[in-house]
Motif scaffolding. Structure first.
Motif, PDB file in Angstrom:
ATOM      1  N   ALA A 105      20.606  26.649 -78.178  1.00  0.00           N
ATOM      2  CA  ALA A 105      20.038  27.020 -76.880  1.00  0.00           C
ATOM      3  C   ALA A 105      20.620  28.328 -76.374  1.00  0.00           C
ATOM      4  O   ALA A 105      19.898  29.183 -75.845  1.00  0.00           O
ATOM      5  N   GLN A 106      21.936  28.517 -76.534  1.00  0.00           N
ATOM      6  CA  GLN A 106      22.570  29.749 -76.070  1.00  0.00           C
ATOM      7  C   GLN A 106      22.094  30.966 -76.862  1.00  0.00           C
ATOM      8  O   GLN A 106      21.902  32.049 -76.309  1.00  0.00           O
ATOM      9  N   GLN A 107      21.893  30.796 -78.166  1.00  0.00           N
ATOM     10  CA  GLN A 107      21.398  31.889 -78.988  1.00  0.00           C
ATOM     11  C   GLN A 107      19.999  32.306 -78.555  1.00  0.00           C
ATOM     12  O   GLN A 107      19.679  33.495 -78.473  1.00  0.00           O
ATOM     13  N   VAL A 108      19.153  31.324 -78.287  1.00  0.00           N
ATOM     14  CA  VAL A 108      17.789  31.623 -77.855  1.00  0.00           C
ATOM     15  C   VAL A 108      17.807  32.306 -76.489  1.00  0.00           C
ATOM     16  O   VAL A 108      17.083  33.269 -76.244  1.00  0.00           O
ATOM     17  N   VAL A 109      18.664  31.799 -75.574  1.00  0.00           N
ATOM     18  CA  VAL A 109      18.779  32.419 -74.247  1.00  0.00           C
ATOM     19  C   VAL A 109      19.258  33.864 -74.376  1.00  0.00           C
ATOM     20  O   VAL A 109      18.744  34.773 -73.717  1.00  0.00           O
ATOM     21  N   ALA A 110      20.247  34.089 -75.241  1.00  0.00           N
ATOM     22  CA  ALA A 110      20.764  35.450 -75.438  1.00  0.00           C
ATOM     23  C   ALA A 110      19.688  36.369 -75.995  1.00  0.00           C
ATOM     24  O   ALA A 110      19.504  37.497 -75.527  1.00  0.00           O
ATOM     25  N   GLY A 111      18.978  35.878 -76.992  1.00  0.00           N
ATOM     26  CA  GLY A 111      17.932  36.696 -77.595  1.00  0.00           C
ATOM     27  C   GLY A 111      16.796  36.975 -76.628  1.00  0.00           C
ATOM     28  O   GLY A 111      16.328  38.113 -76.500  1.00  0.00           O
ATOM     29  N   ALA A 112      16.348  35.939 -75.929  1.00  0.00           N
ATOM     30  CA  ALA A 112      15.233  36.109 -75.002  1.00  0.00           C
ATOM     31  C   ALA A 112      15.637  36.966 -73.806  1.00  0.00           C
ATOM     32  O   ALA A 112      14.885  37.838 -73.359  1.00  0.00           O
ATOM     33  N   GLY A 113      16.845  36.716 -73.269  1.00  0.00           N
ATOM     34  CA  GLY A 113      17.309  37.505 -72.128  1.00  0.00           C
ATOM     35  C   GLY A 113      17.484  38.968 -72.479  1.00  0.00           C
ATOM     36  O   GLY A 113      17.121  39.867 -71.717  1.00  0.00           O
ATOM     37  N   ALA A 114      18.041  39.217 -73.667  1.00  0.00           N
ATOM     38  CA  ALA A 114      18.206  40.601 -74.112  1.00  0.00           C
ATOM     39  C   ALA A 114      16.860  41.263 -74.309  1.00  0.00           C
ATOM     40  O   ALA A 114      16.654  42.421 -73.943  1.00  0.00           O
ATOM     41  N   GLY A 115      15.922  40.514 -74.888  1.00  0.00           N
ATOM     42  CA  GLY A 115      14.592  41.071 -75.099  1.00  0.00           C
ATOM     43  C   GLY A 115      13.925  41.453 -73.798  1.00  0.00           C
ATOM     44  O   GLY A 115      13.320  42.520 -73.677  1.00  0.00           O
ATOM     45  N   ALA A 116      14.036  40.583 -72.787  1.00  0.00           N
ATOM     46  CA  ALA A 116      13.396  40.860 -71.504  1.00  0.00           C
ATOM     47  C   ALA A 116      14.098  42.000 -70.768  1.00  0.00           C
ATOM     48  O   ALA A 116      13.458  42.951 -70.309  1.00  0.00           O
ATOM     49  N   GLY A 117      15.438  41.919 -70.668  1.00  0.00           N
ATOM     50  CA  GLY A 117      16.182  42.949 -69.946  1.00  0.00           C
ATOM     51  C   GLY A 117      16.115  44.294 -70.635  1.00  0.00           C
ATOM     52  O   GLY A 117      15.830  45.324 -70.005  1.00  0.00           O
ATOM     53  N   ALA A 118      16.360  44.302 -71.931  1.00  0.00           N
ATOM     54  CA  ALA A 118      16.321  45.561 -72.671  1.00  0.00           C
ATOM     55  C   ALA A 118      14.896  46.077 -72.788  1.00  0.00           C
ATOM     56  O   ALA A 118      14.663  47.286 -72.819  1.00  0.00           O
ATOM     57  N   GLY A 119      13.930  45.140 -72.870  1.00  0.00           N
ATOM     58  CA  GLY A 119      12.533  45.550 -72.935  1.00  0.00           C
ATOM     59  C   GLY A 119      12.131  46.370 -71.728  1.00  0.00           C
ATOM     60  O   GLY A 119      11.387  47.349 -71.835  1.00  0.00           O
ATOM     61  N   PHE A 120      12.622  45.990 -70.552  1.00  0.00           N
ATOM     62  CA  PHE A 120      12.347  46.755 -69.338  1.00  0.00           C
ATOM     63  C   PHE A 120      12.961  48.153 -69.449  1.00  0.00           C
ATOM     64  O   PHE A 120      12.322  49.157 -69.143  1.00  0.00           O
ATOM     65  N   ALA A 121      14.208  48.196 -69.897  1.00  0.00           N
ATOM     66  CA  ALA A 121      14.895  49.483 -70.000  1.00  0.00           C
ATOM     67  C   ALA A 121      14.238  50.408 -71.025  1.00  0.00           C
ATOM     68  O   ALA A 121      14.008  51.595 -70.755  1.00  0.00           O
ATOM     69  N   VAL A 122      13.923  49.861 -72.208  1.00  0.00           N
ATOM     70  CA  VAL A 122      13.397  50.720 -73.261  1.00  0.00           C
ATOM     71  C   VAL A 122      11.961  51.153 -73.000  1.00  0.00           C
ATOM     72  O   VAL A 122      11.487  52.122 -73.605  1.00  0.00           O
ATOM     73  N   SER A 123      11.267  50.478 -72.088  1.00  0.00           N
ATOM     74  CA  SER A 123       9.906  50.907 -71.755  1.00  0.00           C
ATOM     75  C   SER A 123       9.890  52.337 -71.249  1.00  0.00           C
ATOM     76  O   SER A 123       8.948  53.098 -71.505  1.00  0.00           O
ATOM     77  N   PHE A 124      10.939  52.729 -70.538  1.00  0.00           N
ATOM     78  CA  PHE A 124      10.994  54.081 -69.989  1.00  0.00           C
ATOM     79  C   PHE A 124      11.324  55.111 -71.061  1.00  0.00           C
ATOM     80  O   PHE A 124      11.106  56.313 -70.872  1.00  0.00           O
ATOM     81  N   LEU A 125      11.846  54.656 -72.198  1.00  0.00           N
ATOM     82  CA  LEU A 125      11.999  55.521 -73.364  1.00  0.00           C
ATOM     83  C   LEU A 125      10.739  55.473 -74.223  1.00  0.00           C
ATOM     84  O   LEU A 125      10.295  56.494 -74.750  1.00  0.00           O
ATOM     85  N   ALA A 126      10.169  54.273 -74.342  1.00  0.00           N
ATOM     86  CA  ALA A 126       9.037  54.077 -75.243  1.00  0.00           C
ATOM     87  C   ALA A 126       7.776  54.761 -74.762  1.00  0.00           C
ATOM     88  O   ALA A 126       6.999  55.284 -75.569  1.00  0.00           O
ATOM     89  N   CYS A 127       7.548  54.781 -73.447  1.00  0.00           N
ATOM     90  CA  CYS A 127       6.272  55.288 -72.932  1.00  0.00           C
ATOM     91  C   CYS A 127       6.030  56.755 -73.299  1.00  0.00           C
ATOM     92  O   CYS A 127       5.015  57.072 -73.928  1.00  0.00           O
ATOM     93  N   PRO A 128       6.904  57.700 -72.945  1.00  0.00           N
ATOM     94  CA  PRO A 128       6.635  59.087 -73.337  1.00  0.00           C
ATOM     95  C   PRO A 128       6.675  59.301 -74.846  1.00  0.00           C
ATOM     96  O   PRO A 128       5.907  60.101 -75.394  1.00  0.00           O
ATOM     97  N   THR A 129       7.557  58.564 -75.520  1.00  0.00           N
ATOM     98  CA  THR A 129       7.632  58.679 -76.976  1.00  0.00           C
ATOM     99  C   THR A 129       6.318  58.264 -77.621  1.00  0.00           C
ATOM    100  O   THR A 129       5.790  58.938 -78.510  1.00  0.00           O
ATOM    101  N   GLU A 130       5.766  57.135 -77.157  1.00  0.00           N
ATOM    102  CA  GLU A 130       4.542  56.631 -77.758  1.00  0.00           C
ATOM    103  C   GLU A 130       3.332  57.447 -77.335  1.00  0.00           C
ATOM    104  O   GLU A 130       2.351  57.535 -78.079  1.00  0.00           O
ATOM    105  N   LEU A 131       3.368  58.036 -76.149  1.00  0.00           N
ATOM    106  CA  LEU A 131       2.268  58.915 -75.765  1.00  0.00           C
ATOM    107  C   LEU A 131       2.170  60.081 -76.744  1.00  0.00           C
ATOM    108  O   LEU A 131       1.075  60.415 -77.228  1.00  0.00           O
ATOM    109  N   ILE A 132       3.305  60.692 -77.046  1.00  0.00           N
ATOM    110  CA  ILE A 132       3.313  61.805 -77.997  1.00  0.00           C
ATOM    111  C   ILE A 132       2.859  61.335 -79.373  1.00  0.00           C
ATOM    112  O   ILE A 132       2.029  61.973 -80.037  1.00  0.00           O
ATOM    113  N   LYS A 133       3.388  60.200 -79.807  1.00  0.00           N
ATOM    114  CA  LYS A 133       3.032  59.646 -81.121  1.00  0.00           C
ATOM    115  C   LYS A 133       1.538  59.358 -81.211  1.00  0.00           C
ATOM    116  O   LYS A 133       0.871  59.737 -82.182  1.00  0.00           O
TER     117      LYS A 133
END
Length: 317
Positions: A105-133
């Motif tokens: 359960a803790q592993q799943v929480v860590a993975g899911a929480g990291a995915g959600a939290g980091a997903g928000f952060a990396v969106s601001f990197l991913a958006c301009p990068t993917e627009l160019i791509k």
């Protein structure tokens, strides 16, 4: 080297592996997503993924499958470093003692929480990068979209102008960025499609990391996954990658069509308008254009990413 630096390093290696393995699939996905709906009675530019590969190779050679890779390659370090570092820190927070293994359960929480939290952060990197791509990947499709015949009437020529305007020829990632900054609202133009990017990255990464950790636990038969071999890590990474697209794929289609839309004569007013117009033109299947290449990419690309991360992280101690 502390844990954060190790996660940064391993995440960078994992991201590079993911990009090299998966980019040709991504190119075909974007080409299928961005091709306009054909006029009534006319076939689409690409009949499907295999046809898109064949036409791309015939027109551009193997290099055509790697168009647009420079932009994500330049940011892959930051992108994956954020993802894997947040995941590592969440695992540390959840541990009762330093070095103690986590429960399923803790592993799943860590993975899911990291995915959600980091997903928000990396969106601001991913958006301009993917627009160019996406601009680089789709420009050959837009350049030949619904060309007006040489002998057509003046009205037909005027009607074709937006398509011609959209068919900007870019010399590379820097050229795309310069064009957007100069002609499409400055920095704001680079963040076109940010909302669907967030809608993709946050739930998608939560599902992917959660699936990865749960699969490793299942294969290992318990909470200690440290002895898993490379084959098991490849399987877990491949399944995790496949899980990413199941829920969020339509948001990726919306992101792509917004990012390649012509700035001067836009077809879409925003995300919801894009959804409505895609449904009106192509039905629900329009929201799944390019789904085959995306799924085909997700398994080997994410298997390579997670394997490279785990092997690098283990080598760093």
């Amino acid at each position: 080297m502390d844990d954060v630096a190790k996660d940064l390093t391993a995440g960078t290696v994992g991201g590079a592996a993911q990009l090299v393995v998966g980019h040709p699939f991504d190119t075909i996905k974007v080409k299928l997503q961005s091709q306009p709906s054909p006029p009534p009675g006319q076939p689409p530019r690409y009949a499907g993924a295999i046809d898109a590969v064949r036409q791309t190779l015939a027109a551009e050679g193997p290099r055509g499958l790697y168009k647009g890779m420079g932009a994500p390659l330049a940011t892959v370090a930051a992108f994956n470093a954020v993802l894997f570092t947040v995941r590592g820190q969440m695992e540390a927070v959840l541990r009762s003692d330093p070095g103690a293994p986590l429960s399923v359960a803790q592993q799943v929480v860590a993975g899911a929480g990291a995915g959600a939290g980091a997903g928000f952060a990396v969106s601001f990197l991913a958006c301009p990068t993917e627009l160019i791509k996406c601009r680089l990947q789709a420009q050959s499709v837009l350049a030949t979209a619904a060309p007006a015949p040489a002998a057509a009437a003046a009205a037909a020529t005027v009607a074709a102008a937006p398509a011609a305007a959209a068919a900007v020829k870019y010399g590379g990632p820097i050229d795309v960025a310069k064009h957007v900054l100069r002609s499409e609202g400055g920095t704001r133009g680079l963040f076109k499609g940010l909302f669907p990017t967030l809608a993709r990255e946050v739930p998608g990464n939560a599902i992917m990391f959660g699936t990865y950790e749960a699969t490793k636990q299942l294969i290992a038969g318990g909470h200690d996954t440290s002895l898993l071999g490379r084959g098991s890590l490849i399987m877990a990474g491949g399944l995790a990658g496949a899980s990413f697209w199941g829920l969020v794929y339509p948001t990726d289609v919306v992101k792509s069509v917004l990012q390649v839309d012509d700035h001067k004569s836009p077809k879409y007013k925003g995300s919801m308008d894009a959804v409505r117009k895609i449904l009106a033109a192509d039905g629900v299947k329009g929201l799944y254009k390019g789904f085959g290449p995306a799924k085909a990419r997700s398994v080997p690309a994410n298997a390579a990413c997670f394997l490279a991360y785990e092997v690098t992280r283990s080598a760093l101690g």
